[in-house]
Structure formats: C-alpha cells, structure tokens
Design an enzyme around this catalytic site. Structure first.
Site, PDB file in Angstrom:
ATOM      1  N   CYS A   8      42.029  43.048  39.461  1.00 30.34           N
ATOM      2  CA  CYS A   8      42.417  41.643  40.647  1.00 30.34           C
ATOM      3  C   CYS A   8      42.815  41.222  40.105  1.00 30.34           C
ATOM      4  O   CYS A   8      43.678  40.126  40.308  1.00 30.34           O
ATOM      5  CB  CYS A   8      40.825  41.348  41.266  1.00 30.34           C
ATOM      6  SG  CYS A   8      40.291  42.369  42.267  1.00 30.34           S
TER       7      CYS A   8
ATOM      8  N   CYS B 290      37.212  38.585  42.813  1.00 36.89           N
ATOM      9  CA  CYS B 290      36.905  39.568  41.770  1.00 36.89           C
ATOM     10  C   CYS B 290      37.962  39.329  40.532  1.00 36.89           C
ATOM     11  O   CYS B 290      39.257  38.832  40.232  1.00 36.89           O
ATOM     12  CB  CYS B 290      37.052  40.610  42.250  1.00 36.89           C
ATOM     13  SG  CYS B 290      36.678  42.237  40.672  1.00 36.89           S
TER      14      CYS B 290
HETATM   15 ZN    ZN Z   1      38.121  43.742  41.204  1.00 38.08          ZN
END
Ligand code: ZN
Length: 695
Positions: free
Chosen positions: A310, A305
């Site tokens: 992230c 991601c």
């Molecule tokens: Zn993410």
C-alpha cells in the site's frame, strides 16, 4: 510440566471477546491472533521477512504435506522446521487429519489408524495418533494437534457421532504419545453441526489435560450462521484458562464474529489464496481487482494500510499485474492481505483491552464484508460536484501540482510548503537539520542508552508532513536487526513527538487524498486523529496530539529538545509569531537546551527571536529560499562560561545586525511605537557582543 502458561488479560463487556497471552518455546504470543498458513514450510508467494514484518507470531504448517515432502527424515537432519526454513517464531502443526479426509484419493479408517495413498507416489501410508505425534515431534513445532477424524459438517448424525467418539479415543492416545516432550498439544472438539454432539465433545476433550482446545470440522460446508452458533456453543464449555483455536476460519468478518464468541487463534489460507484471484481484504471491505473500475485508480488498495504494497503501489498497477497474470501481482496482494489480517487482529486486541469492543464490533460487522463499496456513486450528487466537495474542508482546500498535494488556507490564500515537495522540505529542514536520527542513535556521543525520550514539538501539524517525516525516519532505525546495515546507527532512545494544532481539517482533508499526500499512507495519522495519540508497534515512537491554541497548550506538554516551528505565516496565524509569543516560549524553555527550526527567514521574525532571548543562527536553504532560521535557547547556544557550544550552527553576526539597522521591517510582530524595548534587546544581544571568553 506446564506449557504455554496462558494468561487471560481481559474479557470485553457485553461480549465473550477476550485478550490473552501465552509463551511457546520460541516467543510470547498475544491473542487474539491469526496464524498465516505455511503449508509447505512457506507462506505462498511470501518471503519470510515480509511475514515476520507483518507481525505474524505463529506460522501454521501442514504435517501431512511435510511428511510426504520433504519427509520426516529431513526435519530430523535439520533439527526441526525452525532451522529448516529459518523461522524464529512459533510454529503450529496440524495433525494431518483434515487433509486425509478432505483431499481426493482413497482412504480407510480403522480404530488403529487412517490409511491413505500418497498423492506424490501412490504409496500406502498409515497415519495413527502415535505416528502423527512422532512426525510433529520431528518437525519440532511449538504447538502440536491431535489426530482427529474430520467429517463434513453436514453429514448425518450417526456418522458424526462415530467420528467424534473415535476422535476422543485418538485424543487420549495422542496425549500418551506426546509423553514429556516440551511441545504443547491441543485437543480438538468435533461433532459436525449437531449442538448436542458439540457439547458432548467439548466436555470429553476438556476432561483431558491439553494445553489448548481447538474447534475442528467447521468451515467445511456449513453456512456462516451455523458456524457461529456452533462456535458459541463450544466456547461456552471451554475452560477460560486455556487458548482456543478455531481451525481453518476464515474471512475477516468470520474472525470478528469468532473473536466476539471467545476464540483466540485462527488460521486460514484465504489471505494468500484469494490474492491469487485478485481479491484484497481492506478496511473498506473486499475489493476485487478484476473489476474494471480499478483500471486507472491512482490510490493504494487500502489508504489506511501501512504495508509495503500500500505504501508503494497504486490499485491501477495491481490491477494491471493481475490482468496479465504476473506472479508479482499475487505476491504483492498476498502481502497486503496478510498484513491486513495481522493488523486487524492487533486492532481487535486493543479494543478488547480498552473495553471498547462492542462499539468496534458493531462498526466493523458489515464493513468487513462490504464488496467494492469504495467508489460507489453517491446518489443526487454529480461526479463533478462530489469531486469539488472532496477538495475542500472548513478553511482549507487541496491544490495539486505535479501530482503532489498542497493545503491552501482559503481566507488568506496561503499555501503550505508552496514551492517544494512538502515531504522533501520536511526531511531537509526539520528531520535532517535537527539531527533527529543522530540524537536517537549511538552516533551521538551524548546520547546514552536508556536516556529519557527525545521530545520534539511539531508546532502546526497541518497535513502532518513534518511529523510523518520524523516517524518514518525513526521507524527505519527500528527495523529487525537482520535488515539494518551492519555498521549503521542503532536506535538507543525513544522519541516523543508532540503535535500542536487548533484546526485538524487540513489533516482530515489531506487524508481523503492519499494519492497526492503519499506520506499519509501509514496507520499513524488516522490513529492519532482517533485517539489523540498513536504509538508505533515497530519503533520507539509515541505521537501525541494537543488540540487547541499553541499559546495555551504548550504549557501542558513535556518540555522539548527540538521544535519544528512550521505553522502558517503571520499572515494567517499571527498570534504564533508575535514578540510576546516568542518571549513566553523563551521563558518556558529557559532551563533547557532547545533548538527551534522554522522556514521563515524574515528580518522581523529573527528580530522577535533575538529580542525574546533566543540566539539565532542561519538554517539551510530550501527551494528558492537561500536560508531559513534556527532559534537556540541560551543553554543550547553557550556554555556556563559564555563560550559558544560546538554545535556547528552559524550564528547571525555583525553583517546581519547592520542589515537589520537599515531594514524597514525591523520591528517584531505585535509591537508598536509605544514600546521600543525590543530595539535595545536586539542590539545588546550577547550574540553580537565581542566574545569575553574564548575557548
Ligand atoms: Zn496494505
């Protein structure tokens, strides 16, 4: 008046999954799509900037809640919800029906309207089809919903039939109340879990001229099998030329199943609601941060991601925030979940358009519903063995220094970017030295808006550190206008990045370890490996992969403006560094102004470049190296009259030539005593001749 103008773009083979698009009063909406829920004109705990960045095209707002607070008169004062919450894209408002019937408190339903007590101040409120539409007109949504009588999907048949019939009569009244408003209006199919009622409702509602059709009353108690059956029965009866919306559904797996059955639009509170409990939806299934296994895990919650969560935080940190009930943990996890939902819908759409849906659908069905499968021990392999296996692939292994991963080629022992942080070196030697950002923006006087794409060759993809440094630098230029500094550069030109690699194991290996190769926490590398090309959804970047030997594949690529020449050294990749190889390259590029950047500053490499016909300049130093090398084609180095171009490059001069004469590494790679033509070519190179013409 025709509203939305839905166009069906593709229906997948062997499925009813479809891709389409329609246009609201604010933007074009590509389907299938997910609509984040902004109950109170805000997505829970999320900034509007982040919701916009996730790619959300439509926001869902709840008429019932907004009628009670802030009240319709506030929307009238502000001219609608878009200005009130400063949301530039589409809004869909529900009718209030679902909340009236699902929230606690007394209520009664008559032919005329529903009556209920406000949960805010206990006053009696009457909601009729007409007053619901009036409220939605004041809120100013792009898509309004009819008032329906929503019953639990498990009620007995008589109750379900009466609610359905009332819903049909209210649908007609809603249409009349909408009048000539440019806002779109969707009808709602009811009928609980009874197949014959659902079919009857679909026929009755589609007889009315709505702009789209919704399936209501699901996700309220039935099992997922019953829901999928019901969805399939209804979508079969809906006209193909109008959008279809499955209300209030669901998990990522539910979305996949419903898209497979022909649904275009979804909304659900799960991405943000489950985030509050510590649950993330990821490409590996669900991960529950309450599990102790995540306590010290130093990797993103989803390594594939590219969302801000992230790319910034480890699972261990999110685990900790959840544990101490810090609201930011909820916010960060919700941000990821919304991004993941939006990305999943875009991926589904791509597979439908590519007519590759069935394969994708089958590969995702169980994966999306998997629970915390990542990190589950593989049987028969000890933890130490597994760890060791994970660190090697083909000719390569990972070594880690100060938390930063490097790739080592095991046969030669050579380590890429052995001393520096590869990401820093990539930025400095390649992105900054090549003036990549300047060449793509209006800073560069020669860069005209609409110019052909700038082509950059990335020779030796390796672990993609140079390519990702370029992509990230370019993506920063293409942020929405309100996030860019007012006096900053503006992107005016696309980038075509061509990576050359004959052995992708180094990238595949690095991708297994995103904690050590942080630049790979982005959707691009996996996209490139899967399809040999990747295009940024947010920036003007196309990334192509040419597999095989550079010696052959360079003839198939668009000619470059810039070359990042960063393969392993001649110890490992000898063929790339020979005089013949540089001569072939110089011939290929002779008609273009091209600058080549490489980390090497060895005398023999510089001699090879010069003998091949490149001009050679000093590049900036990096780590313990005091300098590196820039090769320039004649057109990049001098103008038609032989005058040096004002490019600010420091060409090697007499003192380097003197040093070269004394060196015992004079000869370029791949030459032998029988041919000394290179010697004369270096000595007689125009760059060392007295200038014939001075500017
Ligand atoms: Zn993410």
């Amino acid at each position: 008046m025709t509203r939305l103008k839905f166009q069906l773009e593709a229906t997948a083979s062997g499925s009813r999954a479809r891709a389409g698009r329609f246009t609201t009063l604010h933007n074009e909406v590509l389907t299938p799509t997910f609509m984040p829920v902004g109950t109170h004109a805000a997505v829970r705990a999320q900034r509007r900037e982040d919701v916009l960045e996730s790619g959300a095209q439509v926001l869902l707002a709840n008429t019932y809640h907004l009628m009670l607070r802030p009240g319709v008169e506030i929307f009238e004062k502000f001219g609608g919800i878009h200005r009130f919450m400063n949301w530039p894209r589409s809004v869909l408002t529900d009718s209030g029906g679902f909340q009236i019937f699902s929230l606690p408190g007394s209520r009664s339903v008559s032919e005329e309207c529903a009556e209920f007590k406000s949960y805010v101040d206990q006053t009696l409120i009457r909601l009729s089809p007409e007053s619901s539409i009036a409220a939605q007109r004041a809120i100013g949504s792009d898509i309004m919903m009819v008032l329906d009588q929503c019953v639990a999907s498990t009620v007995d048949r008589g109750v379900a039939a009466r609610a359905m019939e009332l819903t049909h009569r209210w649908a007609l009244r809603s249409l009349a109340a909408r009048g000539d408003s440019p806002q779109a209006l969707f009808g709602i199919v009811q009928g609980a879990s009874y197949a014959d009622l659902r079919a009857a409702s679909a026929r009755a509602i589609t007889d009315m001229p709505f702009d789209g059709y919704a399936i209501g009353g699901l996700a309220v108690g039935e099992g997922s099998g019953a829901r999928e059956d019901c969805t399939g029965i209804v979508t079969e009866l809906l006209p193909p030329d109008k959008p279809r919306y499955l209300m209030g559904v669901g998990t990522t797996r539910d979305l996949l199943e419903a898209v497979h059955r022909g649904v275009d639009m979804f909304d659900c509170i799960l991405p943000t609601a489950l985030a509050k409990q510590g649950v993330a939806f990821t490409s590996m299934g669900r991960r529950d941060l309450r599990r102790a296994a995540y306590r010290g895990m130093d990797e993103p919650i989803d390594p594939t991601c590219s969302c801000p969560t992230c790319t910034t935080h480890s699972i261990a940190y999110l685990f900790h925030l959840n544990k101490v009930q810090e609201p930011q943990g909820w916010q960060l996890l919700g941000l990821h979940n919304v991004h993941f939902y939006m990305q999943l819908m875009r991926t589904m759409r791509e597979h439908i358009l590519a007519d590759d849906w069935l394969r994708f659908y089958r590969s995702q069905r169980d994966l999306l519903d998997a629970r915390d499968s990542y990190g589950t021990p593989v049987r028969h392999v000890t933890k130490a063995q597994r760890q060791k296996l994970k660190l090697k692939l083909g000719r390569y292994e990972v070594i880690v220094r100060d938390g930063i991963g490097h790739i080592r080629e095991m046969t030669s022992g050579e380590v890429m970017h052995s001393v520096n942080d590869p990401a820093l070196e990539a930025r400095s030697l390649y992105v900054e030295q090549s003036r990549l950002v300047e060449r793509l923006t209006d800073v560069e006087p020669l860069t005209e808006p609409g110019a052909a794409p700038l082509v950059v060759w990335d020779v030796g993809l390796g672990a993609a550190s140079n390519a990702m440094a370029a992509i990230q630098a370019v993506e920063a230029l293409w942020r929405p206008a309100d996030q860019l500094p007012a006096d900053g550069p503006r992107a005016v030109r696309q980038l075509t990045l061509v990576s050359f690699e004959n052995d992708l194991d180094s990238l595949k290996l690095a991708l297994r370890h995103p904690a050590w190769f942080k630049h790979l926490r982005h959707a691009a590398p996996r996209g490139l490996l899967a399809d040999d090309r990747w295009s940024s959804a947010v920036a003007g970047v196309d990334w192509l992969l040419l597999r095989g030997d550079f010696g052959a594949t360079k003839f198939t690529a668009p000619l470059p403006d810039v070359i990042f020449f960063d393969p392993f050294s001649f110890k490992t990749d000898r063929a790339l560094w020979t005089l013949d190889a540089f001569r072939e390259l110089a011939n290929l590029l002779s008609a273009k102004a091209v600058e080549l950047f490489t980390y090497s500053y060895s005398t023999s490499v510089r001699a090879a470049l010069l003998a091949a016909g490149f001009y050679v300049a000093r590049g900036r130093g990096t780590g313990p190296k005091t300098e590196t090398t820039i090769g320039l084609t004649p057109r990049a180095a001098v103008d038609a009259e032989g005058r040096e171009l004002a490019h600010g490059r420091e060409l090697l001069g007499e003192e380097w030539l003197a040093k070269w004469r004394r060196s015992d590494a004079q000869a370029p790679m791949g030459t032998d005593a029988s041919d000394a033509s290179w010697h004369q070519a270096v000595r007689a190179h125009p760059q060392f001749q007295a200038r014939l013409v001075y500017p």
